[in-house]
Design a protein around this motif. Structure first.
Motif, mmCIF file in Angstrom:
data_model
loop_
_atom_site.group_PDB
_atom_site.id
_atom_site.type_symbol
_atom_site.label_atom_id
_atom_site.label_comp_id
_atom_site.label_asym_id
_atom_site.label_seq_id
_atom_site.Cartn_x
_atom_site.Cartn_y
_atom_site.Cartn_z
ATOM 1 N N MET A 137 45.479 48.020 43.336
ATOM 2 C CA MET A 137 45.362 49.107 44.321
ATOM 3 C C MET A 137 44.899 50.389 43.645
ATOM 4 O O MET A 137 45.057 50.567 42.439
ATOM 5 N N THR A 138 44.377 51.297 44.457
ATOM 6 C CA THR A 138 44.039 52.618 43.935
ATOM 7 C C THR A 138 45.330 53.418 43.768
ATOM 8 O O THR A 138 46.396 53.007 44.235
ATOM 9 N N VAL A 139 45.195 54.568 43.091
ATOM 10 C CA VAL A 139 46.354 55.436 42.916
ATOM 11 C C VAL A 139 46.893 55.863 44.289
ATOM 12 O O VAL A 139 48.100 55.856 44.523
ATOM 13 N N PHE A 140 45.971 56.171 45.203
ATOM 14 C CA PHE A 140 46.398 56.572 46.548
ATOM 15 C C PHE A 140 47.231 55.469 47.197
ATOM 16 O O PHE A 140 48.324 55.714 47.700
ATOM 17 N N ASP A 141 46.707 54.241 47.156
ATOM 18 C CA ASP A 141 47.417 53.130 47.792
ATOM 19 C C ASP A 141 48.753 52.856 47.114
ATOM 20 O O ASP A 141 49.722 52.471 47.763
ATOM 21 N N SER A 165 57.572 43.718 51.353
ATOM 22 C CA SER A 165 57.911 42.440 51.971
ATOM 23 C C SER A 165 57.508 41.318 51.021
ATOM 24 O O SER A 165 56.785 41.546 50.052
ATOM 25 N N LYS A 166 57.977 40.103 51.313
ATOM 26 C CA LYS A 166 57.620 38.939 50.494
ATOM 27 C C LYS A 166 56.099 38.803 50.401
ATOM 28 O O LYS A 166 55.540 38.517 49.349
ATOM 29 N N TRP A 167 55.447 39.008 51.554
ATOM 30 C CA TRP A 167 53.994 38.880 51.585
ATOM 31 C C TRP A 167 53.348 39.958 50.708
ATOM 32 O O TRP A 167 52.428 39.678 49.949
ATOM 33 N N ALA A 168 53.853 41.195 50.801
ATOM 34 C CA ALA A 168 53.283 42.281 50.001
ATOM 35 C C ALA A 168 53.473 42.007 48.514
ATOM 36 O O ALA A 168 52.584 42.280 47.704
ATOM 37 N N ILE A 169 54.628 41.449 48.145
ATOM 38 C CA ILE A 169 54.862 41.112 46.744
ATOM 39 C C ILE A 169 53.832 40.084 46.283
ATOM 40 O O ILE A 169 53.238 40.205 45.216
ATOM 41 N N PHE A 170 53.605 39.075 47.155
ATOM 42 C CA PHE A 170 52.620 38.062 46.794
ATOM 43 C C PHE A 170 51.229 38.669 46.708
ATOM 44 O O PHE A 170 50.506 38.490 45.734
ATOM 45 N N ILE A 182 51.308 41.876 43.864
ATOM 46 C CA ILE A 182 51.802 41.686 42.499
ATOM 47 C C ILE A 182 51.401 40.317 41.987
ATOM 48 O O ILE A 182 50.719 40.193 40.982
ATOM 49 N N GLN A 183 51.822 39.265 42.709
ATOM 50 C CA GLN A 183 51.644 37.928 42.160
ATOM 51 C C GLN A 183 50.181 37.505 42.139
ATOM 52 O O GLN A 183 49.677 37.060 41.109
ATOM 53 N N LEU A 184 49.494 37.687 43.267
ATOM 54 C CA LEU A 184 48.111 37.221 43.336
ATOM 55 C C LEU A 184 47.205 37.924 42.310
ATOM 56 O O LEU A 184 46.458 37.260 41.590
ATOM 57 N N PRO A 185 47.270 39.267 42.194
ATOM 58 C CA PRO A 185 46.422 39.907 41.173
ATOM 59 C C PRO A 185 46.711 39.406 39.758
ATOM 60 O O PRO A 185 45.806 39.244 38.953
ATOM 61 N N VAL A 204 44.311 32.926 35.753
ATOM 62 C CA VAL A 204 44.608 31.492 35.723
ATOM 63 C C VAL A 204 43.958 30.780 36.902
ATOM 64 O O VAL A 204 43.548 29.624 36.788
ATOM 65 N N LEU A 205 43.813 31.477 38.025
ATOM 66 C CA LEU A 205 43.177 30.851 39.178
ATOM 67 C C LEU A 205 41.690 30.612 38.934
ATOM 68 O O LEU A 205 41.144 29.601 39.369
ATOM 69 N N VAL A 206 41.045 31.531 38.226
ATOM 70 C CA VAL A 206 39.633 31.331 37.897
ATOM 71 C C VAL A 206 39.479 30.050 37.077
ATOM 72 O O VAL A 206 38.636 29.197 37.374
#
Lengths: 391, 288
Positions: A96-100, B192-197, B200-203, B208-210
């Motif tokens: 994310m950007t700093v803003f986000d 939320s769980k989705w936001a964490i995924f 955080i997790q997906l990025p 490894v996904l590549v």
């Protein structure tokens, strides 16, 4: 608003703790007042991070309660407590950007987008992040990242306390000072309770109004930097605070004072009386190197020591001496004569502290007066004292 | 700097050149050699230029199996990547359960490919196979040997069974590398769980996904043994993929020239798709 009260709190990582050593946090009662800037100071492994995680709710204490404004929050998860936490290693959302990043907690709370924007811009200005708002958080420097993670706590209106877990560890030394100033400024600007965990006494003293020194899972002293320096409540505080730390001598009791090997050290009547009532064999005296009186010729009542070496630190010198096989340190001013080979030292009675079972024996109430006359307003508040239970 | 002095350094890399020449360049050049000549025996060979390429590119068998191959690899990626991530997310992180699930996941990867084909060949039979028999006994008409849809389903299921573990293990290692503080910060930020995924997790799983996607694409695009054992490319030609078409051409019909041209085209397709994927991902990275 949050006054954080830790009530008979204890925590053990083992499911069935037997001895006190099984506890990461030994039973304590402590109050962090609303709006205060506090530091939690102690060596690695003393339980300070554990205590912080209990306050934020990332950990649930095994015994006792955490009260926010008198309300028990033990079972409330961190996301529902009005608390933000900044970690040792800066946590930013890379993609994310700093803003986000700054908007993230607000968007999670489904705040109206217009309000999110206003709030993020406001906080970005305070933290001097305006220039970086459109940048991806991934490429930021460590101090910028740490500001972003701090900003995520500040954007929330509902946050009433921010917990810092050694936040400056990974920051370059010349930026540490700047960031610490920023923290102080934020503390003054917002009415926030801040608890700052560190193992660096200088960091603690510059940030906090009051410092809680932790040792072995307990808060052994809670006081202003000056109190910690002048009246260390525990031998550990004496040793840990100050540079170099307090000289501590193991002594045996005799009539009218104590003996260190063959040297007699007289004590006040008040202290002698206390010793007479307390049978413990663990008796120590301590004196700060700053208060050791050093003379290069023999004077009455002074102990003669062998001089080991002198370290010149520019504005002052540290003199290392040996008395009856024990190393003692004294701090000499730049213009003071440095004794060669033999030094005669004496311990001014008001700075000589007596410790029984590692805890300070308080001076007579009258002698206490000048130490308590401190600049800090919170000092006069009797409710802010920490009750420390002896192990 | 005197340049002539440095020429001696070439002697030091000579062994590597020789090794690479024998292991890769010479065999590849043989294929190139075959692809531009019509060879009858040791002494009779005619240079035919691009004729074999033209012939192969116009061959409807190649077209069909190329389309089939792309559909197959697409399905494999669409199923195995999300499923692998999901499995990795659900795996226990600590204690005996973690080691046990790692071992269980690794088992399909340790089985030789033709054995995997044999397992599913038996497993899917409607008379003696547990899977085929169970489906038929609950009223589903299932026969992978006669129904092309069932054959596709079985080949895909077999590949998912065989290779999802690889994606899951890669993702699992990627997830374990995320410091605990990220999850703690996310909780405090009320994610939320989705936001964490998503944030955080997906990025953090991206690299490894590549690797996972590339490996699964290349492997599935070159699949040979398992469908060969399971269906033999049938019923009809419905599960005949590129490598099987190639084998038929080279060994079955002994059309070495067209087969060599086919091999090179095949090789270039794999190379091209992988390169496109990889550069677009790294390009995306740079623009961030």
């Amino acid at each position: 608003m949050a006054e954080i009260h830790l009530k008979s709190l204890a925590h053990s990582y083992s499911p069935a703790p037997q001895s006190p050593s099984d506890y990461a946090i030994r039973e304590m009662d402590h109050v962090w007042h609303q709006g205060g800037a506090y530091a939690l100071l102690g060596p690695s492994g003393c339980g300070k991070s554990t205590l912080l995680n209990i306050i934020s709710g990332l950990l649930s204490p095994s015994e006792g309660d955490v009260l926010f404004d008198g309300q028990r929050v033990n079972d409330i998860p961190p996301e529902e407590r009005n608390i933000a936490q900044v970690f040792q290693f800066p946590v930013v959302y890379d993609s994310m950007t700093v803003f986000d990043n700054l908007a993230f907690p607000l968007r999670n709370m489904k705040v109206d987008e217009g309000k999110v924007r206003a709030k993020v811009l406001e906080i970005a200005e305070i933290l001097e992040l305006q220039e970086l708002l459109d940048r991806k958080a991934k490429g930021l420097t460590a101090d910028e990242k740490q500001k972003v993670s701090m900003g995520r706590g500040l954007v929330r209106d509902d946050v009433s306390a921010i917990l810092f877990d050694e936040p400056l560890t990974v920051i370059d030394p010349h930026l540490k000072w700047k960031l610490r100033r920023k923290l102080k400024q934020i503390h003054e600007q917002f009415n926030l309770t801040m608890v700052y965990v560190t193992h660096d006494q200088l960091e603690a003293a510059t940030f906090a109004d009051k410092i809680a020194v932790m040792y072995g899972g307990q808060i052994v002293q809670f006081g202003t930097p000056r109190e910690l320096f002048e009246e260390p409540n525990h031998t550990f505080v004496g040793y840990f605070i100050g540079s170099p730390g307090m000289n501590i001598l193991e002594v045996t009791r005799v009539e009218g004072g104590v003996m260190f090997k063959d040297q007699f050290i007289p004590l006040s009547d008040h202290l002698c009386q206390f010793l007479n009532q307390n049978p413990s064999a663990n008796v120590k005296v301590g004196i700060r190197p700053e208060f050791v009186h050093v003379c290069d010729e023999a004077i009455k009542g002074a102990y003669s020591c062998d001089v080991r070496h002198v370290e010149d630190l520019g504005t002052y010198k540290i003199l290392t001496m040996e008395l009856e096989g024990q190393i003692l340190k004294a701090r000499l001013d730049e213009d003071q004569a440095v004794p060669e080979n033999t030094a005669w030292i004496s311990f001014p009675s008001q700075w000589l502290k007596l410790y029984v079972d590692e805890y300070l024996v308080p001076d007579e109430p009258s002698a206490d007066q000048d130490a308590a006359d401190s600049q800090d307003r919170s000092d006069s508040d009797p409710s802010q004292t920490t009750e420390v239970r002896q192990a | 700097m005197n340049k002539t002095e440095n020429n001696k350094a070439w002697f030091l890399v000579l062994p590597v050149f020789l090794l690479v020449a024998f292991s890769a360049v010479i065999p590849l050049m043989t294929v190139v050699n075959y692809s531009v000549q019509d060879i009858f025996d040791q002494n009779t060979a005619y240079f035919v230029g691009a004729e074999w390429y033209r012939e192969v590119l116009q061959d409807p068998r190649l077209h069909d199996s190329l389309i089939r191959q792309f559909i197959f690899s697409g399905c494999v990626l669409l199923i195995e990547i999300p499923l692998g991530i999901a499995v990795a997310l659900m795996m226990p992180t600590k204690g005996k359960a973690a080691s046990l699930s790692l071992i269980l996941l690794a088992i399909p990867l340790l089985i030789p490919w033709n054995v995997v084909g044999t397992i599913w060949q038996v497993f899917g039979r409607e008379d003696i196979g547990l899977f085929g028999w169970a489906l038929n006994s609950i009223g589903i008409d299932y026969n992978y040997a006669s129904n092309p849809g069932d054959a596709w389903f079985t080949v895909l299921l077999m590949d998912v069974w065989h290779w999802t573990s690889l994606v899951a293990l890669l993702c699992y290692s990627g997830l374990r590398a995320i410091p605990e503080a990220y999850y703690q910060a996310a909780r405090i930020d009320r994610a939320s769980k989705w936001a964490i995924f998503r944030y955080i997790q997906l990025p953090k799983l991206k690299s490894v996904l590549v690797i996972g996607i590339l490996l699964r694409f290349m492997d599935s695009f070159m699949i040979y043994t398992e469908p060969f054992v399971l269906t033999g490319g049938g019923p009809g030609n419905s599960t005949t993929f590129l490598s099987q078409t190639l084998t038929k051409m080279a060994i079955g019909q002994f059309d070495l020239g067209p087969a060599a041209a086919f091999s090179l085209i095949y090789f270039l397709i794999v190379l091209l798709v992988s390169w496109l994927f990889f550069t677009s991902i790294s390009h995306l990275d740079k623009s961030e």
